[in-house]
Design a protein around this motif. Structure first.
Motif, mmCIF file in Angstrom:
data_model
loop_
_atom_site.group_PDB
_atom_site.id
_atom_site.type_symbol
_atom_site.label_atom_id
_atom_site.label_comp_id
_atom_site.label_asym_id
_atom_site.label_seq_id
_atom_site.Cartn_x
_atom_site.Cartn_y
_atom_site.Cartn_z
ATOM 1 N N SER A 19 1.610 -52.689 -6.417
ATOM 2 C CA SER A 19 1.392 -52.032 -5.132
ATOM 3 C C SER A 19 1.488 -52.993 -3.954
ATOM 4 O O SER A 19 1.353 -52.591 -2.802
ATOM 5 C CB SER A 19 0.016 -51.355 -5.117
ATOM 6 O OG SER A 19 -1.004 -52.310 -5.321
ATOM 7 N N SER A 22 2.975 -52.843 0.236
ATOM 8 C CA SER A 22 2.889 -51.515 0.843
ATOM 9 C C SER A 22 1.526 -51.358 1.492
ATOM 10 O O SER A 22 0.497 -51.523 0.839
ATOM 11 C CB SER A 22 3.090 -50.433 -0.229
ATOM 12 O OG SER A 22 2.619 -49.184 0.219
ATOM 13 N N ALA A 23 1.505 -51.033 2.775
ATOM 14 C CA ALA A 23 0.227 -50.859 3.473
ATOM 15 C C ALA A 23 -0.584 -49.737 2.838
ATOM 16 O O ALA A 23 -1.803 -49.839 2.665
ATOM 17 C CB ALA A 23 0.485 -50.564 4.947
ATOM 18 N N ARG A 24 0.105 -48.666 2.487
ATOM 19 C CA ARG A 24 -0.581 -47.545 1.854
ATOM 20 C C ARG A 24 -1.128 -47.950 0.483
ATOM 21 O O ARG A 24 -2.248 -47.597 0.117
ATOM 22 C CB ARG A 24 0.382 -46.368 1.714
ATOM 23 C CG ARG A 24 -0.240 -45.114 1.100
ATOM 24 C CD ARG A 24 0.773 -43.984 1.069
ATOM 25 N NE ARG A 24 0.211 -42.787 0.483
ATOM 26 C CZ ARG A 24 0.876 -41.657 0.306
ATOM 27 N NH1 ARG A 24 2.158 -41.579 0.697
ATOM 28 N NH2 ARG A 24 0.293 -40.603 -0.241
ATOM 29 N N GLY A 25 -0.312 -48.711 -0.261
ATOM 30 C CA GLY A 25 -0.750 -49.170 -1.570
ATOM 31 C C GLY A 25 -1.938 -50.109 -1.480
ATOM 32 O O GLY A 25 -2.873 -50.021 -2.279
ATOM 33 N N GLU A 26 -1.916 -51.008 -0.501
ATOM 34 C CA GLU A 26 -3.029 -51.934 -0.325
ATOM 35 C C GLU A 26 -4.306 -51.193 0.064
ATOM 36 O O GLU A 26 -5.403 -51.535 -0.393
ATOM 37 C CB GLU A 26 -2.682 -52.982 0.731
ATOM 38 C CG GLU A 26 -1.671 -54.028 0.258
ATOM 39 C CD GLU A 26 -2.211 -54.888 -0.855
ATOM 40 O OE1 GLU A 26 -3.427 -55.176 -0.859
ATOM 41 O OE2 GLU A 26 -1.435 -55.277 -1.735
ATOM 42 N N ALA A 27 -4.182 -50.174 0.910
ATOM 43 C CA ALA A 27 -5.350 -49.396 1.305
ATOM 44 C C ALA A 27 -5.943 -48.663 0.100
ATOM 45 O O ALA A 27 -7.167 -48.613 -0.082
ATOM 46 C CB ALA A 27 -4.969 -48.404 2.400
ATOM 47 N N ARG A 28 -5.076 -48.101 -0.726
ATOM 48 C CA ARG A 28 -5.538 -47.401 -1.922
ATOM 49 C C ARG A 28 -6.199 -48.380 -2.888
ATOM 50 O O ARG A 28 -7.233 -48.072 -3.492
ATOM 51 C CB ARG A 28 -4.340 -46.712 -2.595
ATOM 52 C CG ARG A 28 -4.655 -46.019 -3.918
ATOM 53 C CD ARG A 28 -5.692 -44.938 -3.756
ATOM 54 N NE ARG A 28 -5.789 -44.136 -4.974
ATOM 55 C CZ ARG A 28 -6.873 -43.438 -5.306
ATOM 56 N NH1 ARG A 28 -7.938 -43.446 -4.512
ATOM 57 N NH2 ARG A 28 -6.879 -42.725 -6.416
ATOM 58 N N ARG A 29 -5.606 -49.541 -3.014
ATOM 59 C CA ARG A 29 -6.152 -50.560 -3.904
ATOM 60 C C ARG A 29 -7.545 -50.992 -3.446
ATOM 61 O O ARG A 29 -8.461 -51.141 -4.260
ATOM 62 C CB ARG A 29 -5.196 -51.754 -3.930
ATOM 63 C CG ARG A 29 -5.644 -52.919 -4.768
ATOM 64 C CD ARG A 29 -4.528 -53.957 -4.829
ATOM 65 N NE ARG A 29 -5.026 -55.212 -5.330
ATOM 66 C CZ ARG A 29 -5.629 -56.126 -4.594
ATOM 67 N NH1 ARG A 29 -5.784 -55.924 -3.295
ATOM 68 N NH2 ARG A 29 -6.072 -57.235 -5.122
ATOM 69 N N GLU A 31 -9.624 -49.211 -1.716
ATOM 70 C CA GLU A 31 -10.527 -48.079 -1.952
ATOM 71 C C GLU A 31 -10.989 -48.043 -3.414
ATOM 72 O O GLU A 31 -12.175 -47.868 -3.700
ATOM 73 C CB GLU A 31 -9.808 -46.782 -1.598
ATOM 74 C CG GLU A 31 -10.633 -45.522 -1.871
ATOM 75 C CD GLU A 31 -9.825 -44.249 -1.678
ATOM 76 O OE1 GLU A 31 -10.444 -43.169 -1.658
ATOM 77 O OE2 GLU A 31 -8.592 -44.334 -1.557
ATOM 78 N N HIS A 67 -2.350 -50.610 -9.744
ATOM 79 C CA HIS A 67 -2.842 -51.412 -8.616
ATOM 80 C C HIS A 67 -3.423 -52.758 -9.038
ATOM 81 O O HIS A 67 -3.571 -53.648 -8.194
ATOM 82 C CB HIS A 67 -3.899 -50.619 -7.849
ATOM 83 C CG HIS A 67 -3.353 -49.442 -7.107
ATOM 84 N ND1 HIS A 67 -2.733 -49.562 -5.881
ATOM 85 C CD2 HIS A 67 -3.307 -48.129 -7.430
ATOM 86 C CE1 HIS A 67 -2.340 -48.364 -5.466
ATOM 87 N NE2 HIS A 67 -2.679 -47.481 -6.377
#
Length: 210
Positions: A19, A22-29, A31, A67
């Motif tokens: 992940s 990716s900004a979205r992937g980092e945010a999900r990670r 979380e 992730h």
């Protein structure tokens, strides 16, 4: 730890993440990591597994492995996060009047913070060190990582005029001694003996700084 935990691949600090980038992937990670970290703080490391982590994160184990490199990678990062909370608590306690405190006084504040911290945080970090001692080949980074996080803080407590080597030597002494007191408390040791030992450490630090 559960036997379903997969084999270790790389250290938490160096692992490759699918992940990443990716900004979205980092945010999900972040979380997912926060949820798993909160679960550890409440329930400790006993029976930790990828399945339990997925349940705490509200995800599947496949999502976690997208992730994070492995269960060990996830566990290492969660323990790192909990240590950051401990260090943050110590720094917050130190903030007022820090520039006027001696080394011994700073260590005393740090020890009181450790002694009085929330039981869940103390339990899981004690368990992490125990796991590193029990299986150093697999979980040694949980112990090595602790030194890497704590030593810079203790070095920062030392007088500015000291050489870097002297700061590090004293910081290592303080870390080893406080770890001994923490283990002593964890196994139900004599609190008066620990208090006397800490008083001796304070005297030694006063002598070192004199």
């Amino acid at each position: 730890m559960s036997s379903e935990t997969p084999e270790r691949q790389e250290s938490p600090a160096a692992g490759y993440r699918r992940s990443a980038g990716s900004a979205r992937g980092e945010a999900r990670r972040r979380e997912l990591l926060e949820r798993v970290t909160d679960d550890l703080a409440v329930n400790g490391l006993v029976d930790f597994s990828l399945r339990r982590a997925a349940r705490a994160a509200g995800a599947t184990h496949k999502v976690l492995l997208y992730h994070f490199d492995s269960a060990e990678d996830l566990l290492g990062r969660a323990v790192f996060t909990l240590r950051e909370r401990r260090i943050g608590n110590a720094m917050a306690a130190m903030a007022e009047g820090a520039e006027r405190r001696t080394l011994a006084e700073r260590v005393r504040v740090a020890w009181h913070t450790l002694r009085d911290e929330e039981p869940g945080l103390r339990r899981v970090l004690d368990q992490a060190i125990g796991l590193a001692m029990y299986d150093p080949a697999r979980y040694g980074d949980l112990g090595h990582g602790a030194s890497g996080q704590y030593l810079p803080l203790l070095v920062s407590y030392c007088p500015e005029q000291w050489t870097e080597s002297r700061k590090l030597e004293v910081a290592q002494m303080v870390l080893a001694t406080l770890r001994g007191f923490i283990v002593h408390r964890a196994i139900g040791g004599d609190p008066e003996g620990a208090a006397a030992g800490f008083a001796a450490l304070v005297r030694a630090l006063d002598h070192e700084e004199a």
